[in-house]
Scaffold this motif. Structure first.
Motif, PDB file in Angstrom:
ATOM      1  N   ASN A 223      34.786  39.748  26.249  1.00  0.00           N
ATOM      2  CA  ASN A 223      34.795  38.481  26.986  1.00  0.00           C
ATOM      3  C   ASN A 223      35.388  38.602  28.383  1.00  0.00           C
ATOM      4  OD1 ASN A 223      35.116  38.293  24.053  1.00  0.00           O
ATOM      5  ND2 ASN A 223      34.787  36.115  24.394  1.00  0.00           N
ATOM      6  N   VAL A 224      36.014  39.725  28.662  1.00  0.00           N
ATOM      7  CA  VAL A 224      36.727  39.855  29.929  1.00  0.00           C
ATOM      8  C   VAL A 224      35.791  40.246  31.078  1.00  0.00           C
ATOM      9  CG1 VAL A 224      37.405  42.279  29.576  1.00  0.00           C
ATOM     10  CG2 VAL A 224      38.848  40.783  30.967  1.00  0.00           C
ATOM     11  N   ARG A 225      36.014  39.620  32.225  1.00  0.00           N
ATOM     12  CA  ARG A 225      35.260  39.977  33.442  1.00  0.00           C
ATOM     13  C   ARG A 225      36.301  40.445  34.445  1.00  0.00           C
ATOM     14  NH1 ARG A 225      32.487  38.268  29.838  1.00  0.00           N
ATOM     15  NH2 ARG A 225      30.798  36.731  29.962  1.00  0.00           N
ATOM     16  N   ILE A 226      36.193  41.694  34.828  1.00  0.00           N
ATOM     17  CA  ILE A 226      37.242  42.288  35.655  1.00  0.00           C
ATOM     18  C   ILE A 226      36.934  42.193  37.147  1.00  0.00           C
ATOM     19  CG2 ILE A 226      38.368  44.489  36.234  1.00  0.00           C
ATOM     20  CD1 ILE A 226      38.147  45.211  33.253  1.00  0.00           C
ATOM     21  N   SER A 227      37.951  41.817  37.913  1.00  0.00           N
ATOM     22  CA  SER A 227      37.838  41.824  39.362  1.00  0.00           C
ATOM     23  C   SER A 227      38.978  42.692  39.889  1.00  0.00           C
ATOM     24  CB  SER A 227      37.945  40.389  39.888  1.00  0.00           C
ATOM     25  OG  SER A 227      37.969  40.399  41.287  1.00  0.00           O
ATOM     26  N   LYS A 228      38.621  43.741  40.600  1.00  0.00           N
ATOM     27  CA  LYS A 228      39.659  44.676  41.068  1.00  0.00           C
ATOM     28  C   LYS A 228      40.177  44.277  42.454  1.00  0.00           C
ATOM     29  CE  LYS A 228      38.729  48.934  42.567  1.00  0.00           C
ATOM     30  NZ  LYS A 228      38.492  50.391  42.611  1.00  0.00           N
ATOM     31  N   LEU A 229      41.481  44.305  42.586  1.00  0.00           N
ATOM     32  CA  LEU A 229      42.120  44.035  43.880  1.00  0.00           C
ATOM     33  C   LEU A 229      43.001  45.235  44.213  1.00  0.00           C
ATOM     34  CD1 LEU A 229      43.458  40.555  42.840  1.00  0.00           C
ATOM     35  CD2 LEU A 229      41.633  40.870  44.480  1.00  0.00           C
ATOM     36  N   MET A 230      43.324  45.394  45.469  1.00  0.00           N
ATOM     37  CA  MET A 230      44.214  46.507  45.814  1.00  0.00           C
ATOM     38  C   MET A 230      45.593  46.298  45.189  1.00  0.00           C
ATOM     39  SD  MET A 230      42.489  48.699  47.236  1.00  0.00           S
ATOM     40  CE  MET A 230      43.648  49.901  47.850  1.00  0.00           C
ATOM     41  N   CYS A 231      46.005  45.022  45.118  1.00  0.00           N
ATOM     42  CA  CYS A 231      47.344  44.734  44.597  1.00  0.00           C
ATOM     43  C   CYS A 231      47.343  43.293  44.099  1.00  0.00           C
ATOM     44  CB  CYS A 231      48.368  44.901  45.721  1.00  0.00           C
ATOM     45  SG  CYS A 231      50.062  44.523  45.232  1.00  0.00           S
ATOM     46  N   THR A 232      48.125  43.000  43.059  1.00  0.00           N
ATOM     47  CA  THR A 232      48.174  41.605  42.588  1.00  0.00           C
ATOM     48  C   THR A 232      48.859  40.711  43.624  1.00  0.00           C
ATOM     49  OG1 THR A 232      50.145  42.190  41.328  1.00  0.00           O
ATOM     50  CG2 THR A 232      48.068  42.040  40.107  1.00  0.00           C
ATOM     51  N   GLY A 233      49.556  41.338  44.572  1.00  0.00           N
ATOM     52  CA  GLY A 233      50.160  40.565  45.651  1.00  0.00           C
ATOM     53  C   GLY A 233      49.111  39.832  46.469  1.00  0.00           C
ATOM     54  N   LYS A 234      47.849  40.268  46.333  1.00  0.00           N
ATOM     55  CA  LYS A 234      46.751  39.630  47.052  1.00  0.00           C
ATOM     56  C   LYS A 234      46.266  38.366  46.329  1.00  0.00           C
ATOM     57  CE  LYS A 234      43.170  38.998  49.683  1.00  0.00           C
ATOM     58  NZ  LYS A 234      43.416  38.250  50.911  1.00  0.00           N
ATOM     59  N   VAL A 235      46.619  38.235  45.061  1.00  0.00           N
ATOM     60  CA  VAL A 235      46.123  37.092  44.279  1.00  0.00           C
ATOM     61  C   VAL A 235      46.666  35.784  44.854  1.00  0.00           C
ATOM     62  CG1 VAL A 235      46.132  35.943  42.034  1.00  0.00           C
ATOM     63  CG2 VAL A 235      45.840  38.411  42.167  1.00  0.00           C
ATOM     64  N   ASP A 236      45.733  34.939  45.216  1.00  0.00           N
ATOM     65  CA  ASP A 236      46.092  33.642  45.783  1.00  0.00           C
ATOM     66  C   ASP A 236      45.874  32.577  44.714  1.00  0.00           C
ATOM     67  OD1 ASP A 236      46.258  32.504  48.842  1.00  0.00           O
ATOM     68  OD2 ASP A 236      45.382  31.069  47.439  1.00  0.00           O
ATOM     69  N   ALA A 237      46.660  31.510  44.770  1.00  0.00           N
ATOM     70  CA  ALA A 237      46.504  30.423  43.796  1.00  0.00           C
ATOM     71  C   ALA A 237      45.058  29.929  43.776  1.00  0.00           C
ATOM     72  CB  ALA A 237      47.442  29.285  44.155  1.00  0.00           C
ATOM     73  N   GLN A 238      44.436  29.945  44.954  1.00  0.00           N
ATOM     74  CA  GLN A 238      43.072  29.428  45.052  1.00  0.00           C
ATOM     75  C   GLN A 238      42.088  30.283  44.248  1.00  0.00           C
ATOM     76  OE1 GLN A 238      42.138  26.636  46.100  1.00  0.00           O
ATOM     77  NE2 GLN A 238      39.938  26.832  46.317  1.00  0.00           N
ATOM     78  N   PHE A 239      42.321  31.628  44.177  1.00  0.00           N
ATOM     79  CA  PHE A 239      41.435  32.500  43.389  1.00  0.00           C
ATOM     80  C   PHE A 239      41.383  31.986  41.951  1.00  0.00           C
ATOM     81  CE2 PHE A 239      42.176  36.855  45.697  1.00  0.00           C
ATOM     82  CZ  PHE A 239      41.922  36.254  46.906  1.00  0.00           C
ATOM     83  N   ILE A 240      42.558  31.638  41.455  1.00  0.00           N
ATOM     84  CA  ILE A 240      42.666  31.265  40.041  1.00  0.00           C
ATOM     85  C   ILE A 240      42.119  29.856  39.801  1.00  0.00           C
ATOM     86  CG2 ILE A 240      44.307  30.954  38.138  1.00  0.00           C
ATOM     87  CD1 ILE A 240      46.029  33.101  39.575  1.00  0.00           C
ATOM     88  N   LEU A 241      42.483  28.930  40.694  1.00  0.00           N
ATOM     89  CA  LEU A 241      41.951  27.562  40.545  1.00  0.00           C
ATOM     90  C   LEU A 241      40.429  27.579  40.612  1.00  0.00           C
ATOM     91  CD1 LEU A 241      44.163  24.988  42.453  1.00  0.00           C
ATOM     92  CD2 LEU A 241      44.282  25.724  40.096  1.00  0.00           C
ATOM     93  N   LYS A 242      39.904  28.372  41.539  1.00  0.00           N
ATOM     94  CA  LYS A 242      38.451  28.446  41.722  1.00  0.00           C
ATOM     95  C   LYS A 242      37.788  29.001  40.447  1.00  0.00           C
ATOM     96  CE  LYS A 242      35.149  27.613  44.535  1.00  0.00           C
ATOM     97  NZ  LYS A 242      34.857  26.189  44.675  1.00  0.00           N
ATOM     98  N   ALA A 243      38.430  29.995  39.842  1.00  0.00           N
ATOM     99  CA  ALA A 243      37.884  30.570  38.604  1.00  0.00           C
ATOM    100  C   ALA A 243      37.787  29.484  37.537  1.00  0.00           C
ATOM    101  CB  ALA A 243      38.777  31.712  38.122  1.00  0.00           C
ATOM    102  N   PHE A 244      38.827  28.660  37.440  1.00  0.00           N
ATOM    103  CA  PHE A 244      38.803  27.582  36.443  1.00  0.00           C
ATOM    104  C   PHE A 244      37.805  26.501  36.825  1.00  0.00           C
ATOM    105  CE2 PHE A 244      43.109  29.201  35.261  1.00  0.00           C
ATOM    106  CZ  PHE A 244      42.799  29.494  33.941  1.00  0.00           C
TER     107      PHE A 244
END
Lengths: 227, 144
Positions: free
Chosen positions: B35-56
């Motif tokens: 069930n997992v869909r992987i998105s690779k980033l250079m670092c989790t420090g790049k993860v923005d709140a908007q990435f996650i809200l948009k996913a939802f």
């Protein structure tokens, strides 16, 4: 810069309760830097509003727009045409920006999405602190560059109240005593003599509300104030 | 919709540790929830709140963010920043009316493939228990 913080989500939802088309309008200057109402915060708020509406089964269109400054005519005029397509504009600018947009697109409805807090500085990532009360009569020259009007809880101009403990203010142990800071700064500058001077009562007419500032050198001839 | 429903878990993995762990899980032939869909980033420090809200907003049932173990971040403190951001996103989800448990932060070292497998399975199970994301569009339903 002007520091603001976003209003609680429930309050914002309440403001737009009776509308179906919302334009979330960001401001790219102060509130952008203090991460309260810039392009990124507009994106987050708009997404949150869309999500909340969908979960509640409510029909709601939420679009986003950010201008460089909501307190500047040339930028706000660019909003007029777009704003006309919405039931309400949710401004994420400071109180000045909200009012300026409301006046510019009158009688369209403009609601505030942030609480404007103070004029301050960024002390560290995510930390802002007040430094200026905009009293209209800057006395920083006398106090070694530390403002007693802002930094002293009591706004005392002629020395400490005597309530400080361990260099902290008696009103709050989290605040430094402004007068300890002023004394230390003046001592380091070799200007302790400044403290011998007596400062009279503050002249509140400098802070007349609402204040206005005109620089005649830049006023267009047709708008110049007639003397 | 619920009959054929399979949760979709979006995983934001950092390049230096967690993505390598996922890669290793494959090399080790470890089995984990598809069930997992992987998105690779250079670092989790790049993860923005908007990435996650948009996913939802686009229908993800759960989002996991996984960086290096604390103290081992390739960029020194990106994973610690992500940790704070995930806590913030949880509060945003709550405001919106979604369960904060739908998002979680993990720290998985490059050699810890079994931990990656456990994390993916845990998030998939969690999403299954919470049920479909109410924002999911019907056309986005994943076929069984």
């Amino acid at each position: 810069m002007i520091i603001a913080e976003r209003k609680p989500f429930d309050e914002i939802k309440q403001e737009i309760l009776n509308y179906k088309k919302v334009l979330v309008l960001g401001c790219g200057t102060c509130v952008s830097v203090c991460m309260a109402g810039g392009e990124k915060e507009v994106e987050l708020l708009a997404t949150e509003l869309r999500m909340a509406a969908k979960i509640a089964g409510k029909e709601l269109v939420v679009d986003e727009m950010t201008v460089q400054r909501q307190c500047d005519k040339e930028y706000v005029e660019a909003v007029i045409e777009k704003a006309a397509q919405y039931d309400v504009v949710l401004s994420m600018a400071c109180g000045a920006g909200v009012q300026f947009v409301a006046k510019t697109i009158e009688p369209a409805i403009v609601m505030p999405a942030v609480n404007t807090k103070f004029i301050g500085v960024c002390e560290a990532e995510g930390v802002w602190a007040e430094r200026c009360r905009a009293c209209g009569n800057c006395m920083l020259a006398e106090y070694g560059g530390i403002c007693p009007v802002t930094m002293c809880s009591k706004g005392l101009l002629n020395g400490p109240c005597g309530g400080a403990k361990n260099d902290k203010c008696e009103a709050s142990q989290e605040k430094d005593c402004a007068w300890v800071l002023i004394y230390n700064r003046l001592k380091a500058q070799g200007k302790l003599d400044n403290l011998r001077k007596f400062t009279g009562a503050r002249n509140y007419t400098f802070q007349a509300s609402p204040s206005k500032q005109v620089n005649e050198a830049y006023v267009r001839p047709e708008l110049a104030v007639k003397k | 919709m619920t009959d054929n429903w399979e949760p979709v878990v979006i995983a934001y993995l950092c390049h230096f540790c967690s993505y390598s762990a996922a890669d290793l899980a494959g090399s080790m032939r470890l089995e984990y929830a598809p069930n997992v869909r992987i998105s690779k980033l250079m670092c989790t420090g790049k993860v923005d709140a908007q990435f996650i809200l948009k996913a939802f907003e686009d229908g993800a049932d759960a989002v996991m963010v996984s960086g290096c173990e604390e103290g081992d971040c390739h960029y020194l403190e990106g994973n610690l920043r992500a940790k704070k951001r995930i806590a913030h996103v949880k509060s945003l989800l709550k405001e919106v009316g979604l369960e904060p448990e739908r998002v979680e932060m993990y720290n998985i070292g490059a050699s810890d493939a079994p931990k990656f497998v456990r994390a993916v399975n845990e998030m998939t199970e969690r999403a299954r228990k919470l049920g479909p994301n109410p924002l999911k569009k019907k056309e986005n339903t994943v076929p069984a």
